[in-house]
Design a protein around this motif. Structure first.
Motif, PDB file in Angstrom:
ATOM      1  N   VAL A   1     -23.407  -6.626  58.420  1.00  0.00           N
ATOM      2  CA  VAL A   1     -24.132  -8.353  59.056  1.00  0.00           C
ATOM      3  C   VAL A   1     -24.575  -8.380  58.822  1.00  0.00           C
ATOM      4  O   VAL A   1     -24.790  -9.743  59.359  1.00  0.00           O
ATOM      5  CB  VAL A   1     -25.336  -6.964  60.308  1.00  0.00           C
ATOM      6  CG1 VAL A   1     -25.935  -7.716  60.909  1.00  0.00           C
ATOM      7  CG2 VAL A   1     -25.049  -5.482  60.606  1.00  0.00           C
TER       8      VAL A   1
ATOM      9  N   ASP B   1     -23.618  -6.820  69.798  1.00  0.00           N
ATOM     10  CA  ASP B   1     -24.870  -6.246  69.748  1.00  0.00           C
ATOM     11  C   ASP B   1     -24.595  -5.137  70.275  1.00  0.00           C
ATOM     12  O   ASP B   1     -24.073  -3.821  70.913  1.00  0.00           O
ATOM     13  CB  ASP B   1     -26.026  -6.894  71.330  1.00  0.00           C
ATOM     14  CG  ASP B   1     -25.256  -6.376  72.517  1.00  0.00           C
ATOM     15  OD1 ASP B   1     -25.223  -5.826  73.692  1.00  0.00           O
ATOM     16  OD2 ASP B   1     -24.295  -7.655  73.244  1.00  0.00           O
ATOM     17  N   SER B   2     -26.431  -3.978  70.164  1.00  0.00           N
ATOM     18  CA  SER B   2     -25.909  -2.699  69.301  1.00  0.00           C
ATOM     19  C   SER B   2     -25.215  -1.755  71.673  1.00  0.00           C
ATOM     20  O   SER B   2     -24.824  -1.193  71.545  1.00  0.00           O
ATOM     21  CB  SER B   2     -27.244  -1.869  69.384  1.00  0.00           C
ATOM     22  OG  SER B   2     -28.260  -2.424  70.532  1.00  0.00           O
ATOM     23  N   ARG B   3     -25.540  -2.898  72.079  1.00  0.00           N
ATOM     24  CA  ARG B   3     -25.811  -2.518  73.546  1.00  0.00           C
ATOM     25  C   ARG B   3     -24.241  -2.207  73.750  1.00  0.00           C
ATOM     26  O   ARG B   3     -23.211  -1.436  74.743  1.00  0.00           O
ATOM     27  CB  ARG B   3     -26.712  -3.197  74.824  1.00  0.00           C
ATOM     28  CG  ARG B   3     -26.226  -2.414  76.104  1.00  0.00           C
ATOM     29  CD  ARG B   3     -26.408  -3.487  77.471  1.00  0.00           C
ATOM     30  NE  ARG B   3     -27.964  -3.635  76.626  1.00  0.00           N
ATOM     31  CZ  ARG B   3     -29.303  -4.124  77.784  1.00  0.00           C
ATOM     32  NH1 ARG B   3     -28.704  -4.958  78.228  1.00  0.00           N
ATOM     33  NH2 ARG B   3     -30.088  -4.295  77.125  1.00  0.00           N
TER      34      ARG B   3
ATOM     35  N   ARG C   1     -21.540  -1.761  71.673  1.00  0.00           N
ATOM     36  CA  ARG C   1     -21.329  -1.224  70.499  1.00  0.00           C
ATOM     37  C   ARG C   1     -21.019   0.187  71.802  1.00  0.00           C
ATOM     38  O   ARG C   1     -20.563   0.665  71.403  1.00  0.00           O
ATOM     39  CB  ARG C   1     -21.968  -1.430  69.319  1.00  0.00           C
ATOM     40  CG  ARG C   1     -21.370  -2.872  68.193  1.00  0.00           C
ATOM     41  CD  ARG C   1     -21.644  -1.816  66.925  1.00  0.00           C
ATOM     42  NE  ARG C   1     -23.344  -2.084  66.406  1.00  0.00           N
ATOM     43  CZ  ARG C   1     -23.931  -3.697  66.041  1.00  0.00           C
ATOM     44  NH1 ARG C   1     -23.480  -4.811  66.362  1.00  0.00           N
ATOM     45  NH2 ARG C   1     -25.176  -3.150  66.295  1.00  0.00           N
ATOM     46  N   GLN C   2     -22.577   0.580  71.851  1.00  0.00           N
ATOM     47  CA  GLN C   2     -22.309   1.248  72.546  1.00  0.00           C
ATOM     48  C   GLN C   2     -21.549   1.928  73.586  1.00  0.00           C
ATOM     49  O   GLN C   2     -20.851   3.366  73.476  1.00  0.00           O
ATOM     50  CB  GLN C   2     -24.248   2.042  72.322  1.00  0.00           C
ATOM     51  CG  GLN C   2     -24.563   3.366  72.910  1.00  0.00           C
ATOM     52  CD  GLN C   2     -25.849   3.537  73.174  1.00  0.00           C
ATOM     53  OE1 GLN C   2     -26.186   3.080  73.314  1.00  0.00           O
ATOM     54  NE2 GLN C   2     -26.285   4.741  73.519  1.00  0.00           N
TER      55      GLN C   2
ATOM     56  N   TYR D   1     -17.288  -6.387  65.093  1.00  0.00           N
ATOM     57  CA  TYR D   1     -18.280  -5.183  65.070  1.00  0.00           C
ATOM     58  C   TYR D   1     -20.346  -5.713  65.286  1.00  0.00           C
ATOM     59  O   TYR D   1     -21.144  -5.772  65.992  1.00  0.00           O
ATOM     60  CB  TYR D   1     -18.595  -3.786  64.873  1.00  0.00           C
ATOM     61  CG  TYR D   1     -17.731  -2.841  64.711  1.00  0.00           C
ATOM     62  CD1 TYR D   1     -16.585  -3.272  66.120  1.00  0.00           C
ATOM     63  CD2 TYR D   1     -17.099  -1.895  64.043  1.00  0.00           C
ATOM     64  CE1 TYR D   1     -15.474  -2.379  66.248  1.00  0.00           C
ATOM     65  CE2 TYR D   1     -15.851  -0.943  64.440  1.00  0.00           C
ATOM     66  CZ  TYR D   1     -15.016  -1.424  64.932  1.00  0.00           C
ATOM     67  OH  TYR D   1     -13.877  -0.466  65.233  1.00  0.00           O
ATOM     68  N   CYS D   2     -19.895  -6.646  63.701  1.00  0.00           N
ATOM     69  CA  CYS D   2     -21.198  -7.451  63.290  1.00  0.00           C
ATOM     70  C   CYS D   2     -21.691  -8.714  64.380  1.00  0.00           C
ATOM     71  O   CYS D   2     -22.594  -8.865  64.226  1.00  0.00           O
ATOM     72  CB  CYS D   2     -21.106  -8.125  61.903  1.00  0.00           C
ATOM     73  SG  CYS D   2     -21.027  -6.961  61.094  1.00  0.00           S
TER      74      CYS D   2
ATOM     75  N   GLY E   1     -25.641  -2.516  57.086  1.00  0.00           N
ATOM     76  CA  GLY E   1     -26.862  -3.523  56.825  1.00  0.00           C
ATOM     77  C   GLY E   1     -25.933  -4.648  56.922  1.00  0.00           C
ATOM     78  O   GLY E   1     -26.849  -6.129  56.364  1.00  0.00           O
TER      79      GLY E   1
ATOM     80  N   TYR F   1     -18.116   2.261  69.244  1.00  0.00           N
ATOM     81  CA  TYR F   1     -17.821   1.503  68.080  1.00  0.00           C
ATOM     82  C   TYR F   1     -19.249   2.069  67.580  1.00  0.00           C
ATOM     83  O   TYR F   1     -20.580   1.646  67.376  1.00  0.00           O
ATOM     84  CB  TYR F   1     -17.853   0.166  68.028  1.00  0.00           C
ATOM     85  CG  TYR F   1     -16.272  -0.400  69.012  1.00  0.00           C
ATOM     86  CD1 TYR F   1     -15.413   0.169  68.661  1.00  0.00           C
ATOM     87  CD2 TYR F   1     -16.672  -2.158  69.351  1.00  0.00           C
ATOM     88  CE1 TYR F   1     -14.002  -0.156  69.735  1.00  0.00           C
ATOM     89  CE2 TYR F   1     -15.063  -2.097  70.032  1.00  0.00           C
ATOM     90  CZ  TYR F   1     -13.923  -1.072  70.033  1.00  0.00           C
ATOM     91  OH  TYR F   1     -13.056  -1.510  70.623  1.00  0.00           O
ATOM     92  N   PRO F   2     -19.189   1.944  66.141  1.00  0.00           N
ATOM     93  CA  PRO F   2     -19.912   2.352  64.806  1.00  0.00           C
ATOM     94  C   PRO F   2     -21.097   0.931  65.081  1.00  0.00           C
ATOM     95  O   PRO F   2     -20.694  -0.023  64.868  1.00  0.00           O
ATOM     96  CB  PRO F   2     -19.293   3.038  63.308  1.00  0.00           C
ATOM     97  CG  PRO F   2     -17.750   2.454  63.559  1.00  0.00           C
ATOM     98  CD  PRO F   2     -17.422   2.075  65.561  1.00  0.00           C
ATOM     99  N   HIS F   3     -21.818   1.487  64.495  1.00  0.00           N
ATOM    100  CA  HIS F   3     -22.946   0.892  63.475  1.00  0.00           C
ATOM    101  C   HIS F   3     -22.818  -0.344  62.299  1.00  0.00           C
ATOM    102  O   HIS F   3     -22.232   0.887  61.581  1.00  0.00           O
ATOM    103  CB  HIS F   3     -24.449   0.532  63.928  1.00  0.00           C
ATOM    104  CG  HIS F   3     -25.357  -0.417  63.510  1.00  0.00           C
ATOM    105  ND1 HIS F   3     -25.941  -0.850  64.398  1.00  0.00           N
ATOM    106  CD2 HIS F   3     -26.485  -0.750  62.419  1.00  0.00           C
ATOM    107  CE1 HIS F   3     -25.986  -1.922  63.799  1.00  0.00           C
ATOM    108  NE2 HIS F   3     -26.220  -2.296  62.590  1.00  0.00           N
TER     109      HIS F   3
END
Length: 283
Positions: free
Chosen positions: A233, A216-218, A220-221, A212-213, A230, A225-227
């Motif tokens: 990452v 990118d957030s787009r 994952r969303q 997941y690291c 930190g 998938y969860p963020h």
């Protein structure tokens, strides 16, 4: 740091005439591991488009035969990259790919998006994780290489520059990335396969947050998938940067790291291009 020999050779090439040779050197000499990972993520990004993931789910291929579907995709692409688009094997691989795709209703825009991921994910991967970024010559060669492949696939309205193609790529993702249960089903099966190359089943759950690291957030969303935390990452970024630094000092492999020569459980006795993929939907 001295310039590595294959990297140096590329600097003297013309991307408009030597695009296939440049793509070959980048993939099998300069960045064999990085290019494979970048192309895996290129494929993975297409799963964030519900129309793509729903089609893949409907065929049953990525759920019931994940390893074979992955091997088929890689082998067809590698046959083209290793042998050239106009070689006997390259033409056979393109014909096989076109025959498989032709059985489904796939829009020209979807073809263009998938093609764009094979151009820009390697570029972005090297910018962020590679031991060096691609040069302008290399970027242009990659663009032309896939523009030429697009012609042989019958893909229309292909952007004529990196800037215009990247603008299409970004706009397409903004318009079409959205969560759908099919995204996560296909993504999870593929992620399980990819992590399985490095981790035993019992440690798979530890590998997922690391993967997941690298998203990118787009993405994952859209995949549901969860963020990741930190700190994780940060640690993954440090590890990848250290790896890039070390790789930068290691000589490029003198013998090409060819994808078609790798042992694959789907084809323990070898394969023929004509047998790659499926012949009927869901089979």
């Amino acid at each position: 740091m001295t310039i590595k020999p294959y990297t140096k050779a590329i600097t003297g090439m013309n991307p408009r005439s030597d695009y296939e040779r440049i793509a070959y050197l980048l993939t099998f000499h300069c960045f064999p591991w990085d290019m494979e990972k970048a192309l895996e993520f290129a494929l993975f990004r297409t799963f964030a488009v519900p129309s793509v993931s729903r089609l893949l789910l409907a065929t049953g291929e990525f759920v019931n035969r994940t390893q074979k579907r992955y091997d088929d995709t890689e082998l067809i692409l590698y046959e083209i990259l290793e042998n050239g688009m106009d070689s006997v094997r390259g033409q056979a691989a393109i014909a096989r790919m076109n025959a498989m795709h032709g059985r489904f209703k796939i829009s020209n825009e979807e073809y263009l998006y998938v093609l764009s991921t094979f151009i820009f994910e390697p570029i972005r991967w090297m910018d962020q994780w590679g031991w060096r970024p691609f040069t302008p010559i290399e970027k242009e060669a990659i663009l032309i290489n896939y523009q030429e492949l697009a012609k042989r696939m019958g893909i229309r309205e292909v952007p004529d520059s990196l800037d215009s193609f990247e603008a299409f790529n970004v706009a397409y993702e903004r318009a079409h990335f959205s969560f759908d249960p099919a995204n996560k089903i296909i993504g999870n099966k593929t992620l399980e396969l990819l992590l399985g190359f490095y981790l035993p089943g019992k440690l798979m759950r530890l590998g997922r947050p690391i993967a997941y690291c690298l998203m990118d957030s787009r993405l994952r969303q859209a995949m549901g998938y969860p963020h990741p935390p930190g700190l994780l990452v940060f640690l993954v970024k440090v590890a990848m940067k250290v790896r890039a630094l070390v790789t930068g000092w290691i000589p490029e492999p003198g013998k090409p790291v060819l994808g078609t020569k790798r042992k694959r459980s789907s084809y323990p006795k070898g394969y023929t291009i004509e047998a790659l993929g499926t012949n009927t939907p869901g089979k």
